[in-house]
Motif scaffolding. Structure first.
Motif, short mmCIF file in Angstrom:
data_model
loop_
_atom_site.label_atom_id
_atom_site.label_comp_id
_atom_site.label_asym_id
_atom_site.label_seq_id
_atom_site.Cartn_x
_atom_site.Cartn_y
_atom_site.Cartn_z
N VAL A 90 0.84 -1.20 0.00
CA VAL A 90 0.00 0.00 0.00
C VAL A 90 0.88 1.25 0.00
O VAL A 90 0.62 2.20 -0.74
CB VAL A 90 -0.98 0.00 1.20
N ASP A 91 1.94 1.25 0.81
CA ASP A 91 2.86 2.38 0.83
C ASP A 91 3.52 2.58 -0.53
O ASP A 91 3.67 3.72 -1.00
CB ASP A 91 3.94 2.19 1.90
N ASP A 92 3.91 1.47 -1.17
CA ASP A 92 4.52 1.56 -2.51
C ASP A 92 3.53 2.13 -3.52
O ASP A 92 3.89 2.95 -4.37
CB ASP A 92 5.01 0.19 -2.97
N LEU A 93 2.27 1.70 -3.41
CA LEU A 93 1.25 2.23 -4.31
C LEU A 93 1.05 3.72 -4.07
O LEU A 93 0.92 4.50 -5.01
CB LEU A 93 -0.05 1.46 -4.15
N GLN A 94 1.05 4.11 -2.81
CA GLN A 94 0.90 5.54 -2.49
C GLN A 94 2.05 6.35 -3.09
O GLN A 94 1.84 7.43 -3.63
CB GLN A 94 0.84 5.76 -0.98
N ALA A 95 3.25 5.82 -3.00
CA ALA A 95 4.40 6.51 -3.60
C ALA A 95 4.24 6.63 -5.11
O ALA A 95 4.54 7.68 -5.70
CB ALA A 95 5.70 5.77 -3.25
N GLY A 96 3.74 5.58 -5.74
CA GLY A 96 3.49 5.63 -7.18
C GLY A 96 2.45 6.68 -7.54
O GLY A 96 2.61 7.42 -8.51
N VAL A 97 1.39 6.75 -6.76
CA VAL A 97 0.35 7.75 -6.99
C VAL A 97 0.92 9.16 -6.82
O VAL A 97 0.62 10.05 -7.62
CB VAL A 97 -0.86 7.50 -6.05
N THR A 98 1.75 9.34 -5.81
CA THR A 98 2.39 10.64 -5.60
C THR A 98 3.24 11.03 -6.81
O THR A 98 3.20 12.17 -7.27
CB THR A 98 3.24 10.62 -4.32
N ASN A 99 4.00 10.07 -7.34
CA ASN A 99 4.84 10.34 -8.52
C ASN A 99 3.98 10.71 -9.73
O ASN A 99 4.34 11.62 -10.49
CB ASN A 99 5.72 9.14 -8.85
N VAL A 100 2.87 10.01 -9.92
CA VAL A 100 1.97 10.33 -11.03
C VAL A 100 1.41 11.73 -10.85
O VAL A 100 1.37 12.52 -11.80
CB VAL A 100 0.84 9.28 -11.15
N ARG A 101 0.99 12.06 -9.63
CA ARG A 101 0.45 13.40 -9.36
C ARG A 101 1.49 14.47 -9.71
O ARG A 101 1.18 15.47 -10.36
CB ARG A 101 0.04 13.53 -7.90
N GLU A 102 2.72 14.27 -9.26
CA GLU A 102 3.77 15.25 -9.53
C GLU A 102 4.03 15.39 -11.03
O GLU A 102 4.22 16.50 -11.53
CB GLU A 102 5.05 14.87 -8.79
N SER A 103 4.01 14.28 -11.74
CA SER A 103 4.21 14.34 -13.19
C SER A 103 3.10 15.13 -13.87
O SER A 103 3.36 15.95 -14.76
CB SER A 103 4.27 12.92 -13.78
N ILE A 104 1.86 14.88 -13.47
CA ILE A 104 0.73 15.59 -14.06
C ILE A 104 0.83 17.08 -13.74
O ILE A 104 0.59 17.93 -14.60
CB ILE A 104 -0.61 14.99 -13.58
N GLU A 105 1.20 17.41 -12.50
CA GLU A 105 1.32 18.81 -12.11
C GLU A 105 2.41 19.53 -12.91
O GLU A 105 2.34 20.74 -13.13
CB GLU A 105 1.58 18.93 -10.62
N LYS A 106 3.41 18.77 -13.37
CA LYS A 106 4.48 19.34 -14.18
C LYS A 106 4.13 19.38 -15.66
O LYS A 106 4.95 19.75 -16.48
CB LYS A 106 5.77 18.55 -13.98
N GLY A 107 2.90 18.95 -16.00
CA GLY A 107 2.44 19.06 -17.37
C GLY A 107 2.52 17.77 -18.18
O GLY A 107 2.20 17.78 -19.37
N ASP A 108 2.91 16.67 -17.60
CA ASP A 108 2.98 15.40 -18.31
C ASP A 108 1.58 14.80 -18.43
O ASP A 108 0.99 14.39 -17.43
CB ASP A 108 3.91 14.43 -17.57
N ALA A 109 1.05 14.76 -19.65
CA ALA A 109 -0.30 14.24 -19.86
C ALA A 109 -0.34 12.71 -19.83
O ALA A 109 -1.41 12.12 -19.67
CB ALA A 109 -0.86 14.74 -21.19
N THR A 110 0.81 12.07 -19.98
CA THR A 110 0.85 10.61 -19.97
C THR A 110 1.97 10.13 -19.04
O THR A 110 2.98 9.58 -19.48
CB THR A 110 1.08 10.04 -21.39
N PRO A 111 1.79 10.32 -17.75
CA PRO A 111 2.83 9.92 -16.79
C PRO A 111 3.00 8.40 -16.74
O PRO A 111 2.09 7.64 -17.07
CB PRO A 111 2.33 10.47 -15.47
N ASP A 112 4.16 8.00 -16.31
CA ASP A 112 4.49 6.58 -16.16
C ASP A 112 3.75 6.03 -14.94
O ASP A 112 3.97 6.49 -13.82
CB ASP A 112 6.00 6.42 -15.99
N ILE A 113 2.89 5.06 -15.17
CA ILE A 113 2.16 4.46 -14.05
C ILE A 113 2.73 3.10 -13.67
O ILE A 113 2.13 2.36 -12.90
CB ILE A 113 0.64 4.37 -14.33
N THR A 114 3.93 2.79 -14.16
CA THR A 114 4.57 1.52 -13.85
C THR A 114 4.69 1.27 -12.35
O THR A 114 4.39 0.16 -11.89
CB THR A 114 5.95 1.42 -14.53
N PRO A 115 5.10 2.26 -11.54
CA PRO A 115 5.17 2.00 -10.09
C PRO A 115 3.82 1.60 -9.50
O PRO A 115 3.76 0.80 -8.57
CB PRO A 115 5.67 3.32 -9.51
#
Length: 129
Positions: A90-115
Motif C-alpha cells: 500500500v505504501d509503494d502504491l501511495q508513492a506511485g500515486v504521488t509520482n503520477v500526481r507530480e508528473s501531471i502537475e508538471k504538465g505530463d499528460a501521460t505519466p508513467d504508471i509503472t510504479p
C-alpha cells in the motif's frame, strides 16, 4: 479490460480465502480477508487512475480529483490492514500515486504508471499462498 482484471483478481482472492479458511487457522483467514479488501481497493484504484490519465487532456481537473480519491482510499486501506507485507505494498502504491500526481502537475499528460502497476502486482504476490 481493466474491469475484467479487477473481477479476476477479486475471484482469485476469494478462492484463496476459501482455501485458506479450509486449510489454516484464524491468522491465515485474517490475512486472506486483508488481501480481499486490499486487492479490491487496489484494482479499483488502478482502474480509476488509468481512466483519469486517459481523460487528462480533456479535463485536467478530473485527473487531480481521481488522484485525491485514490489518496483517501489508500489512507483508509493503510489504516485498516494489519499485515506488514500488505502495508508495504500500500505504501509503494501511495508513492506511485504521488509520482503520477507530480508528473501531471508538471504538465505530463501521460505519466508513467509503472510504479502503480508494480505495487498492484506485489499485492497479488502477497495475497497468493
Amino acid at each position: 479490460m481493466a474491469s475484467r482484471r479487477h473481477h479476476r483478481t477479486a475471484l482469485a482472492v476469494m478462492a484463496t480465502l476459501l482455501t485458506l479458511t479450509a486449510a489454516a487457522g484464524c491468522g491465515a483467514v485474517d490475512k486472506a480477508l486483508d488481501c480481499v479488501r486490499t486487492a479490491d481497493a487496489i484494482a479499483t484504484s488502478v482502474d480509476n487512475l488509468q481512466r483519469a490519465i486517459s481523460n487528462a487532456s480533456n479535463d485536467p481537473t478530473q485527473a487531480s480529483e481521481a488522484l485525491d480519491d485514490i489518496d483517501r482510499e489508500l489512507k483508509d486501506l493503510g489504516d485498516t490492514t494489519d499485515n506488514a507485507d500488505l502495508s508495504k505494498a500500500v505504501d509503494d502504491l501511495q508513492a506511485g500515486v504521488t509520482n503520477v500526481r507530480e508528473s501531471i502537475e508538471k504538465g505530463d499528460a501521460t505519466p508513467d504508471i509503472t510504479p502503480v502497476t508494480d505495487a498492484a502486482t506485489e499485492i497479488g504476490n502477497v495475497c497468493t499462498p
